[in-house]
Design a protein around this motif. Structure first.
Motif, PDB file in Angstrom:
ATOM      1  N   LYS A  61       6.648  -3.239  12.497  1.00 10.62           N
ATOM      2  CA  LYS A  61       6.078  -1.958  12.935  1.00 10.62           C
ATOM      3  C   LYS A  61       6.693  -0.784  12.174  1.00 10.62           C
ATOM      4  CE  LYS A  61       4.502  -3.104  17.605  1.00 10.62           C
ATOM      5  NZ  LYS A  61       4.680  -2.861  19.056  1.00 10.62           N
ATOM      6  N   VAL A  62       7.994  -0.868  11.898  1.00 17.63           N
ATOM      7  CA  VAL A  62       8.668   0.178  11.126  1.00 17.63           C
ATOM      8  C   VAL A  62       8.081   0.241   9.716  1.00 17.63           C
ATOM      9  CG1 VAL A  62      10.850   0.811  10.003  1.00 17.63           C
ATOM     10  CG2 VAL A  62      10.830   0.172  12.420  1.00 17.63           C
ATOM     11  N   LYS A  63       7.858  -0.927   9.126  1.00 19.95           N
ATOM     12  CA  LYS A  63       7.296  -0.979   7.772  1.00 19.95           C
ATOM     13  C   LYS A  63       5.879  -0.393   7.743  1.00 19.95           C
ATOM     14  CE  LYS A  63       9.931  -5.086   6.359  1.00 19.95           C
ATOM     15  NZ  LYS A  63      10.809  -4.373   5.406  1.00 19.95           N
ATOM     16  N   LEU A  64       5.071  -0.745   8.723  1.00 16.77           N
ATOM     17  CA  LEU A  64       3.703  -0.233   8.772  1.00 16.77           C
ATOM     18  C   LEU A  64       3.688   1.291   8.963  1.00 16.77           C
ATOM     19  CD1 LEU A  64       2.025  -2.995  10.989  1.00 16.77           C
ATOM     20  CD2 LEU A  64       1.753  -2.666   8.524  1.00 16.77           C
ATOM     21  N   ALA A  65       4.599   1.789   9.796  1.00 12.22           N
ATOM     22  CA  ALA A  65       4.690   3.237  10.013  1.00 12.22           C
ATOM     23  C   ALA A  65       5.124   3.947   8.738  1.00 12.22           C
ATOM     24  CB  ALA A  65       5.675   3.527  11.144  1.00 12.22           C
ATOM     25  N   LEU A  66       6.037   3.327   7.989  1.00  8.89           N
ATOM     26  CA  LEU A  66       6.506   3.921   6.736  1.00  8.89           C
ATOM     27  C   LEU A  66       5.385   3.977   5.699  1.00  8.89           C
ATOM     28  CD1 LEU A  66       8.708   5.093   4.997  1.00  8.89           C
ATOM     29  CD2 LEU A  66       9.495   2.767   4.488  1.00  8.89           C
ATOM     30  N   ILE A  67       4.574   2.931   5.665  1.00  6.60           N
ATOM     31  CA  ILE A  67       3.432   2.931   4.737  1.00  6.60           C
ATOM     32  C   ILE A  67       2.497   4.096   5.073  1.00  6.60           C
ATOM     33  CG2 ILE A  67       1.385   1.647   3.955  1.00  6.60           C
ATOM     34  CD1 ILE A  67       2.943  -0.927   4.707  1.00  6.60           C
ATOM     35  N   ASP A  68       2.227   4.267   6.356  1.00  5.55           N
ATOM     36  CA  ASP A  68       1.354   5.363   6.797  1.00  5.55           C
ATOM     37  C   ASP A  68       1.950   6.719   6.422  1.00  5.55           C
ATOM     38  OD1 ASP A  68      -1.132   5.830   7.957  1.00  5.55           O
ATOM     39  OD2 ASP A  68      -0.245   6.309   9.906  1.00  5.55           O
ATOM     40  N   LYS A  69       3.266   6.846   6.575  1.00  6.76           N
ATOM     41  CA  LYS A  69       3.953   8.091   6.232  1.00  6.76           C
ATOM     42  C   LYS A  69       3.869   8.367   4.734  1.00  6.76           C
ATOM     43  CE  LYS A  69       8.486  10.339   6.380  1.00  6.76           C
ATOM     44  NZ  LYS A  69       9.924  10.185   6.728  1.00  6.76           N
ATOM     45  N   LEU A  70       4.068   7.342   3.930  1.00  5.14           N
ATOM     46  CA  LEU A  70       3.992   7.490   2.473  1.00  5.14           C
ATOM     47  C   LEU A  70       2.593   7.910   2.041  1.00  5.14           C
ATOM     48  CD1 LEU A  70       6.075   4.365   1.435  1.00  5.14           C
ATOM     49  CD2 LEU A  70       6.651   6.740   0.871  1.00  5.14           C
ATOM     50  N   ARG A  71       1.597   7.349   2.697  1.00  5.24           N
ATOM     51  CA  ARG A  71       0.220   7.716   2.373  1.00  5.24           C
ATOM     52  C   ARG A  71      -0.047   9.182   2.723  1.00  5.24           C
ATOM     53  NH1 ARG A  71      -3.739   6.183   4.750  1.00  5.24           N
ATOM     54  NH2 ARG A  71      -5.167   6.258   2.994  1.00  5.24           N
ATOM     55  N   ALA A  72       0.479   9.624   3.859  1.00 11.67           N
ATOM     56  CA  ALA A  72       0.288  11.019   4.273  1.00 11.67           C
ATOM     57  C   ALA A  72       0.988  11.968   3.301  1.00 11.67           C
ATOM     58  CB  ALA A  72       0.831  11.218   5.686  1.00 11.67           C
ATOM     59  N   GLU A  73       2.200  11.586   2.876  1.00 12.52           N
ATOM     60  CA  GLU A  73       2.931  12.399   1.904  1.00 12.52           C
ATOM     61  C   GLU A  73       2.196  12.460   0.576  1.00 12.52           C
ATOM     62  OE1 GLU A  73       6.749  10.574   1.736  1.00 12.52           O
ATOM     63  OE2 GLU A  73       7.482  11.515   3.581  1.00 12.52           O
ATOM     64  N   GLY A  74       1.641  11.321   0.181  1.00 16.20           N
ATOM     65  CA  GLY A  74       0.890  11.283  -1.064  1.00 16.20           C
ATOM     66  C   GLY A  74      -0.361  12.138  -1.001  1.00 16.20           C
TER      67      GLY A  74
END
Length: 358
Positions: free
Chosen positions: A284-297
């Motif tokens: 779940k932490v990894k999936l949340a980080l992916i979502d965060k990276l996408r938002a930052e991008g």
């Protein structure tokens, strides 16, 4: 492997004429007469015989098919005729077992024949590396990562890593930076994932097994650091070469990152009920980080900070692939072992049983 399975289905629908069957049979018999099976020789294993004959058979058969203008997929039909159930059964073989040479030197070599570009070959060789590391994990979980099996799988792991690095380097030498970057990513992902899995396995292993597993994990860590350095350089070059369509290309990375996240989420949704709390929280932490990276991008893209957007999307894609592979690795180990990999209750039970027998 989905492509491989679809090709198998396609091969089963092919029907050869009587003359074609006769010609293929004569071709294979001629090869067998030139390369007869020898009696046991000290130091020559079954794997050596399988490796030698399969390479000869595949090479000669491909030449035959090319010369006669037949569909390449006929190779699979020949493999089915020659091996059939043996070839299928070999897919679940582990190092040290009788069918393992068939899996590595026949099945996988046949699939290699369909990797017609250097990039596709690099991706497939990276997949083979992941398969070898998965086998090491299964052996480690079963306390069988020792002796000849350990020697064999470690040798193949180093061979595969060397192959992938060489293919990526060759692509870069030809100026195919994007393809070289893709192959390098497919090498980095299994190194990162399987290093983590092996380190977690080592925690509950016996003292000797712990040393053996940690030795392999340390080797992967050293390899990973080299690959990471190459990745930074390749991504820098790749960003510089995007040219006038840079914004459109980075928008493509945004879409790719969304697809990668969706695939990882789907894999998790199918398996989360069988994972322990620690594994579920980690994913779940990894999936949340992916979502965060996408938002930052996406934000960086809106602000026209293209280099930062590119880096964020690339990291999101890579982490998505890692998450999916981690989930698949746990599922495969459980399939072989019959239980979940990281279960605290199981570890406590094993410790209790061990104490009671001492």
């Amino acid at each position: 492997m989905n492509k491989f399975n679809s090709l198998l289905k396609e091969a089963k629908n092919i029907r050869l004429s009587g003359s074609e069957k006769k010609e293929i049979r004569e071709h294979l018999l001629a090869l067998m007469s030139r390369e007869p099976a020898t009696e046991h020789v000290r130091g020559v294993t079954l794997g050596d015989h399988v490796r030698h004959w399969s390479k000869q058979a595949i090479s000669q058969t491909l030449m035959f098919i090319k010369h006669h203008g037949m569909p390449v997929v006929v190779v699979l039909l020949i493999a089915l005729i020659a091996g059939g159930g043996v070839s299928y059964a070999a897919e679940s073989a582990l190092p040290g077992t009788m069918l393992y040479p068939v899996k590595v030197h026949v099945n996988e070599e046949i699939y290699s024949a369909f990797s017609v570009t250097a990039e596709r070959r690099g991706i497939w060789e990276a997949e083979r590396l992941s398969r070898r590391l998965q086998e090491a994990e299964i052996l480690a979980y079963r306390s069988e990562f020792a002796g000849d099996a350990r020697t064999e799988v470690e040798s193949l792991i180093h061979l595969q890593s060397k192959k992938v690095r060489a293919l990526a380097s060759a692509l870069l030498d030809r100026g195919e930076v994007s393809s070289a970057s893709t192959v390098n990513t497919h090498l980095e992902v299994p190194l990162r994932v399987h290093e983590a899995v092996l380190n977690r396995l080592a925690v509950s292993a016996s003292e000797q097994q712990d040393e053996d597993i940690q030795s392999l994990a340390l080797s992967l860590a050293a390899e990973k650091r080299q690959v990471e350095k190459v990745r930074v350089d390749l991504e820098s070059q790749e960003h510089m070469l995007l040219g006038s369509n840079k914004t459109a290309a980075i928008q493509g990375r945004l879409v790719s990152s969304a697809n990668t996240l969706a695939v990882a989420q789907k894999a998790f949704s199918r398996a989360d009920e069988n994972f322990d709390d620690e594994m579920i929280a980690d994913i779940k932490v990894k999936l949340a980080l992916i979502d965060k990276l996408r938002a930052e991008g996406a934000k960086a893209l809106e602000e026209n900070e293209l280099e930062r957007a590119f880096a964020s999307f690339q990291e999101a894609i890579r982490l998505g692939k890692e998450t999916k592979l981690l989930i698949e690795s746990e599922k495969k180990i459980r399939a072989y072992a019959g239980v979940a990999l990281f279960t605290n209750e199981e570890s406590d039970s094993e410790s209790s049983q061990s104490s009671s027998t001492q």
